[in-house]
Design a protein around this motif. Structure first.
Motif, PDB file in Angstrom:
ATOM      1  N   ARG A   1       1.375  80.075 -31.290  1.00  0.00           N
ATOM      2  CA  ARG A   1       2.017  78.895 -30.692  1.00  0.00           C
ATOM      3  C   ARG A   1       1.011  77.775 -30.468  1.00  0.00           C
ATOM      4  NH1 ARG A   1       4.712  83.016 -27.724  1.00  0.00           N
ATOM      5  NH2 ARG A   1       3.309  82.755 -25.949  1.00  0.00           N
ATOM      6  N   LEU A   2      -0.197  78.124 -30.056  1.00  0.00           N
ATOM      7  CA  LEU A   2      -1.231  77.116 -29.851  1.00  0.00           C
ATOM      8  C   LEU A   2      -1.581  76.430 -31.165  1.00  0.00           C
ATOM      9  CD1 LEU A   2      -3.371  75.682 -28.146  1.00  0.00           C
ATOM     10  CD2 LEU A   2      -4.862  77.676 -28.460  1.00  0.00           C
ATOM     11  N   ARG A   3      -1.756  77.211 -32.214  1.00  0.00           N
ATOM     12  CA  ARG A   3      -2.073  76.626 -33.520  1.00  0.00           C
ATOM     13  C   ARG A   3      -0.944  75.728 -34.021  1.00  0.00           C
ATOM     14  NH1 ARG A   3      -4.255  82.309 -35.712  1.00  0.00           N
ATOM     15  NH2 ARG A   3      -6.473  82.120 -35.176  1.00  0.00           N
ATOM     16  N   ALA A   4       0.295  76.164 -33.818  1.00  0.00           N
ATOM     17  CA  ALA A   4       1.430  75.350 -34.256  1.00  0.00           C
ATOM     18  C   ALA A   4       1.455  74.005 -33.536  1.00  0.00           C
ATOM     19  CB  ALA A   4       2.737  76.107 -34.026  1.00  0.00           C
ATOM     20  N   ALA A   5       1.159  74.007 -32.237  1.00  0.00           N
ATOM     21  CA  ALA A   5       1.127  72.751 -31.481  1.00  0.00           C
ATOM     22  C   ALA A   5       0.020  71.840 -31.988  1.00  0.00           C
ATOM     23  CB  ALA A   5       0.927  73.046 -29.989  1.00  0.00           C
ATOM     24  N   ILE A   6      -1.125  72.411 -32.330  1.00  0.00           N
ATOM     25  CA  ILE A   6      -2.244  71.620 -32.850  1.00  0.00           C
ATOM     26  C   ILE A   6      -1.873  70.989 -34.185  1.00  0.00           C
ATOM     27  CG2 ILE A   6      -4.586  71.798 -33.790  1.00  0.00           C
ATOM     28  CD1 ILE A   6      -5.054  73.995 -31.617  1.00  0.00           C
ATOM     29  N   VAL A   7      -1.264  71.778 -35.071  1.00  0.00           N
ATOM     30  CA  VAL A   7      -0.858  71.260 -36.384  1.00  0.00           C
ATOM     31  C   VAL A   7       0.131  70.117 -36.217  1.00  0.00           C
ATOM     32  CG1 VAL A   7       0.431  71.819 -38.480  1.00  0.00           C
ATOM     33  CG2 VAL A   7      -1.354  73.363 -37.674  1.00  0.00           C
ATOM     34  N   GLU A   8       1.123  70.280 -35.349  1.00  0.00           N
ATOM     35  CA  GLU A   8       2.112  69.225 -35.132  1.00  0.00           C
ATOM     36  C   GLU A   8       1.468  67.980 -34.549  1.00  0.00           C
ATOM     37  OE1 GLU A   8       5.110  69.002 -36.103  1.00  0.00           O
ATOM     38  OE2 GLU A   8       5.345  71.046 -36.858  1.00  0.00           O
ATOM     39  N   MET A   9       0.512  68.163 -33.655  1.00  0.00           N
ATOM     40  CA  MET A   9      -0.190  67.046 -33.038  1.00  0.00           C
ATOM     41  C   MET A   9      -0.908  66.202 -34.089  1.00  0.00           C
ATOM     42  SD  MET A   9      -3.121  67.298 -30.067  1.00  0.00           S
ATOM     43  CE  MET A   9      -4.307  68.204 -31.066  1.00  0.00           C
ATOM     44  N   PHE A  10      -1.641  66.867 -34.973  1.00  0.00           N
ATOM     45  CA  PHE A  10      -2.382  66.132 -35.993  1.00  0.00           C
ATOM     46  C   PHE A  10      -1.456  65.567 -37.067  1.00  0.00           C
ATOM     47  CE2 PHE A  10      -6.048  67.943 -33.987  1.00  0.00           C
ATOM     48  CZ  PHE A  10      -7.081  67.060 -34.279  1.00  0.00           C
ATOM     49  N   SER A  11      -0.376  66.265 -37.389  1.00  0.00           N
ATOM     50  CA  SER A  11       0.581  65.744 -38.361  1.00  0.00           C
ATOM     51  C   SER A  11       1.234  64.469 -37.844  1.00  0.00           C
ATOM     52  CB  SER A  11       1.648  66.795 -38.670  1.00  0.00           C
ATOM     53  OG  SER A  11       1.089  67.933 -39.288  1.00  0.00           O
ATOM     54  N   LEU A  12       1.606  64.471 -36.566  1.00  0.00           N
ATOM     55  CA  LEU A  12       2.198  63.273 -35.974  1.00  0.00           C
ATOM     56  C   LEU A  12       1.213  62.114 -36.003  1.00  0.00           C
ATOM     57  CD1 LEU A  12       4.585  62.009 -34.394  1.00  0.00           C
ATOM     58  CD2 LEU A  12       3.456  62.772 -32.300  1.00  0.00           C
ATOM     59  N   ALA A  13      -0.050  62.384 -35.643  1.00  0.00           N
ATOM     60  CA  ALA A  13      -1.069  61.327 -35.651  1.00  0.00           C
ATOM     61  C   ALA A  13      -1.299  60.797 -37.056  1.00  0.00           C
ATOM     62  CB  ALA A  13      -2.370  61.865 -35.073  1.00  0.00           C
TER      63      ALA A  13
ATOM     64  N   LEU B   1      -1.981  71.800 -23.312  1.00  0.00           N
ATOM     65  CA  LEU B   1      -2.414  72.504 -22.105  1.00  0.00           C
ATOM     66  C   LEU B   1      -1.604  73.779 -21.880  1.00  0.00           C
ATOM     67  CD1 LEU B   1      -2.912  69.490 -19.658  1.00  0.00           C
ATOM     68  CD2 LEU B   1      -4.696  70.843 -20.757  1.00  0.00           C
ATOM     69  N   ALA B   2      -0.311  73.710 -22.179  1.00  0.00           N
ATOM     70  CA  ALA B   2       0.529  74.904 -22.039  1.00  0.00           C
ATOM     71  C   ALA B   2       0.031  76.014 -22.956  1.00  0.00           C
ATOM     72  CB  ALA B   2       1.984  74.564 -22.366  1.00  0.00           C
ATOM     73  N   GLY B   3      -0.310  75.651 -24.200  1.00  0.00           N
ATOM     74  CA  GLY B   3      -0.823  76.643 -25.138  1.00  0.00           C
ATOM     75  C   GLY B   3      -2.155  77.214 -24.704  1.00  0.00           C
ATOM     76  N   LEU B   4      -3.016  76.372 -24.166  1.00  0.00           N
ATOM     77  CA  LEU B   4      -4.327  76.842 -23.716  1.00  0.00           C
ATOM     78  C   LEU B   4      -4.214  77.677 -22.450  1.00  0.00           C
ATOM     79  CD1 LEU B   4      -6.357  73.612 -24.485  1.00  0.00           C
ATOM     80  CD2 LEU B   4      -6.643  75.836 -25.599  1.00  0.00           C
ATOM     81  N   ASP B   5      -3.306  77.315 -21.548  1.00  0.00           N
ATOM     82  CA  ASP B   5      -3.076  78.146 -20.362  1.00  0.00           C
ATOM     83  C   ASP B   5      -2.680  79.562 -20.779  1.00  0.00           C
ATOM     84  OD1 ASP B   5      -3.646  76.127 -18.563  1.00  0.00           O
ATOM     85  OD2 ASP B   5      -1.555  75.607 -18.192  1.00  0.00           O
ATOM     86  N   ALA B   6      -1.808  79.644 -21.784  1.00  0.00           N
ATOM     87  CA  ALA B   6      -1.305  80.951 -22.221  1.00  0.00           C
ATOM     88  C   ALA B   6      -2.392  81.800 -22.875  1.00  0.00           C
ATOM     89  CB  ALA B   6      -0.138  80.758 -23.187  1.00  0.00           C
ATOM     90  N   THR B   7      -3.388  81.151 -23.467  1.00  0.00           N
ATOM     91  CA  THR B   7      -4.440  81.906 -24.148  1.00  0.00           C
ATOM     92  C   THR B   7      -5.647  82.172 -23.260  1.00  0.00           C
ATOM     93  OG1 THR B   7      -5.370  79.846 -25.062  1.00  0.00           O
ATOM     94  CG2 THR B   7      -3.803  81.037 -26.437  1.00  0.00           C
ATOM     95  N   LEU B   8      -5.902  81.322 -22.266  1.00  0.00           N
ATOM     96  CA  LEU B   8      -7.134  81.426 -21.491  1.00  0.00           C
ATOM     97  C   LEU B   8      -6.966  82.027 -20.100  1.00  0.00           C
ATOM     98  CD1 LEU B   8      -8.779  77.980 -22.368  1.00  0.00           C
ATOM     99  CD2 LEU B   8      -9.305  80.217 -23.334  1.00  0.00           C
ATOM    100  N   VAL B   9      -5.736  82.067 -19.595  1.00  0.00           N
ATOM    101  CA  VAL B   9      -5.509  82.607 -18.251  1.00  0.00           C
ATOM    102  C   VAL B   9      -4.851  83.979 -18.391  1.00  0.00           C
ATOM    103  CG1 VAL B   9      -4.445  82.248 -15.997  1.00  0.00           C
ATOM    104  CG2 VAL B   9      -5.236  80.280 -17.329  1.00  0.00           C
ATOM    105  N   ALA B  10      -5.566  85.004 -18.001  1.00  0.00           N
ATOM    106  CA  ALA B  10      -5.059  86.368 -18.134  1.00  0.00           C
ATOM    107  C   ALA B  10      -3.836  86.579 -17.249  1.00  0.00           C
ATOM    108  CB  ALA B  10      -6.148  87.373 -17.761  1.00  0.00           C
ATOM    109  N   ALA B  11      -2.925  87.437 -17.715  1.00  0.00           N
ATOM    110  CA  ALA B  11      -1.685  87.678 -16.971  1.00  0.00           C
ATOM    111  C   ALA B  11      -1.961  88.207 -15.569  1.00  0.00           C
ATOM    112  CB  ALA B  11      -0.808  88.656 -17.750  1.00  0.00           C
TER     113      ALA B  11
END
Length: 322
Positions: A150-162, A183-193
Motif C-alpha cells: 500500500r505504501l508503494r502504491a501511494a508513492i507511485v500515484e503521488m509521482f504519477s500525479l506530479a 503518512l498513513a502508509g508510513l505509520d502502518a509500516t513503522l509503528v508496531a501493532a
C-alpha cells in the motif's frame, strides 16, 4: 512503475545520467562517494518532488560501492525500497526493509545490482507519530507485505500525479492530502501493532478522547480532516490518537478519519444541488486519488458517488393515496 515512464512537469524534476563522468549525487540524505561496479553499464534516473513538509527523490541507481554520511541536520530521513538489495555496514538490506535515519550516520554500502527506492526527508522529526524512538542512528524496520504494498502504491500515484500536472497551483491544493496518505502508509509500516495497544484500565480515558475528537472534527465542518491538525487541536500526539481509535473502535486513526471524510462527501453529494460535482466534493474533503476514493466510497455505501449525486438531484414528490 519504471521511472522511465515519468516525464518532467512544472512540479516534478527528472534527471537522467548515462555517463558516470556527468553524474551528480543528490543531497536529499547526504553526499557521498560512489564507485560503479560495472562502469560500462552505468545509468541513473531520479525524479525529484518537493512537498509541503519535505523533499522526496525517487531513484534507480547503478551497481556501486557507496561511502556516505547519510542523514539530515534536522527532521528525519527515510528510504523505502522498491527493488533493492545491499549490504550496508555489514547488514543485508532487502525489499522488505525501510531505513530510518536520525542525525548523520557513516554508511559503507555495497549494491551489486541497480536499486530502485524512494529517499524522503521530512522537516519534522515525526516523534509525535511514534516513528523510530532513538536520538541518533540508522534503524532498519522490516515490514509486512500488505502495508509495504500500500505504501508503494501511494508513492507511485503521488509521482504519477506530479508527472501529469503542469499547474503548480493545482498540485499545491493536493499537497496536504497527498502527504496525509503517505503518512498513513508510513505509520502502518513503522509503528508496531503492540505499540498501539492501550494500557489496562485506560479505556474510559480513550473513549472520552474519541468523543472529544468527534466534537472537534464536527467543528471543522467541510474542511478536510488531517491527523496532525486534530492532534494539535486536542493537545495530544498523533500516536495517542492512534492508540485511542484502536482501543475504542478497533481501527487505525487514518481509517477512522477516512470514514468521516467519506461521510462528509456523501452529505455534500446528497444536498449540494446542481452545482455540486463528485470531483469537487472529493477534492474538498482531502481525496486526491479519485480512483481510490471511488472504490472506498462504493465499499462504504454500496453505491458509486455519481449514483449518490444523481439520487440527491431527483425531486422529492409527496404522494397522497386515495
Amino acid at each position: 512503475m519504471p521511472l522511465g515512464r515519468l516525464k518532467p512537469s512544472r512540479v516534478l524534476g527528472i534527471e537522467r545520467f548515462s555517463d558516470f563522468g556527468e553524474f551528480r549525487a543528490n543531497e536529499v540524505l547526504g553526499l557521498g562517494t560512489s564507485t560503479p561496479l560495472r562502469p560500462r553499464e552505468f545509468s541513473l534516473t531520479r525524479a525529484i518532488l518537493p512537498l509541503r513538509d519535505g523533499l522526496f527523490v525517487f531513484q534507480r541507481a547503478f551497481a556501486r560501492e557507496l561511502d556516505v554520511d547519510v542523514g539530515t541536520d534536522r527532521g528525519i530521513g527515510l528510504v523505502v525500497p522498491f527493488s533493492f538489495h545491499s549490504v550496508s555496514n555489514g547488514r543485508e538490506v532487502d525489499n522488505s526493509t525501510v531505513n530510518v535515519v536520525r542525525g548523520k550516520v557513516p554508511v559503507r554500502s555495497i549494491e551489486r545490482q541497480p536499486n530502485t527506492y524512494l529517499m524522503m526527508r521530512f522537516n519534522s522529526d515525526m516523534r509525535h507519530r511514534g516513528w523510530a524512538d532513538y536520538d541518533t542512528g540508522l534503524g532498519f524496520f522490516r515490514t509486512q507485505d500488505d502495508p509495504m504494498a500500500r505504501l508503494r502504491a501511494a508513492i507511485v500515484e503521488m509521482f504519477s500525479l506530479a508527472s501529469d500536472c503542469n499547474d503548480p497551483r493545482e498540485f499545491e491544493a493536493s499537497n496536504r492530502p497527498i502527504q496525509e496518505t503517505l503518512l498513513a502508509g508510513l505509520d502502518a509500516t513503522l509503528v508496531a501493532a503492540d505499540a498501539l495497544t492501550a494500557r489496562r484500565g485506560s479505556y474510559d480515558r480513550h473513549r472520552k478522547l474519541i468523543a472529544h475528537l468527534d466534537d472537534v472534527a464536527a467543528l471543522f465542518g467541510s474542511k478536510p480532516l488531517y491527523s496532525d491538525d486534530l492532534a494539535a487541536a486536542l493537545g495530544v500526539s498523533v500516536r495517542t490518537l492512534q492508540i485511542a481509535t484502536q482501543a475504542v473502535h478497533g481501527v487505525s486513526l487514518h481509517h477512522y478519519l477516512r470514514l468521516k471524510r467519506l461521510w462528509s462527501v456523501r452529505v455534500q453529494l446528497m444536498t449540494g444541488g446542481n452545482g455540486m460535482t463528485v470531483k469537487a466534493a472529493a477534492l474538498g474533503n482531502g481525496f486526491w486519488h479519485l480512483g481510490d476514493f471511488s472504490r472506498g466510497y462504493r465499499l462504504a455505501f454500496g453505491e458509486t458517488p455519481s449514483e449518490t449525486l444523481a439520487n440527491g438531484r431527483r425531486p422529492f414528490h409527496l404522494g397522497i393515496g386515495a
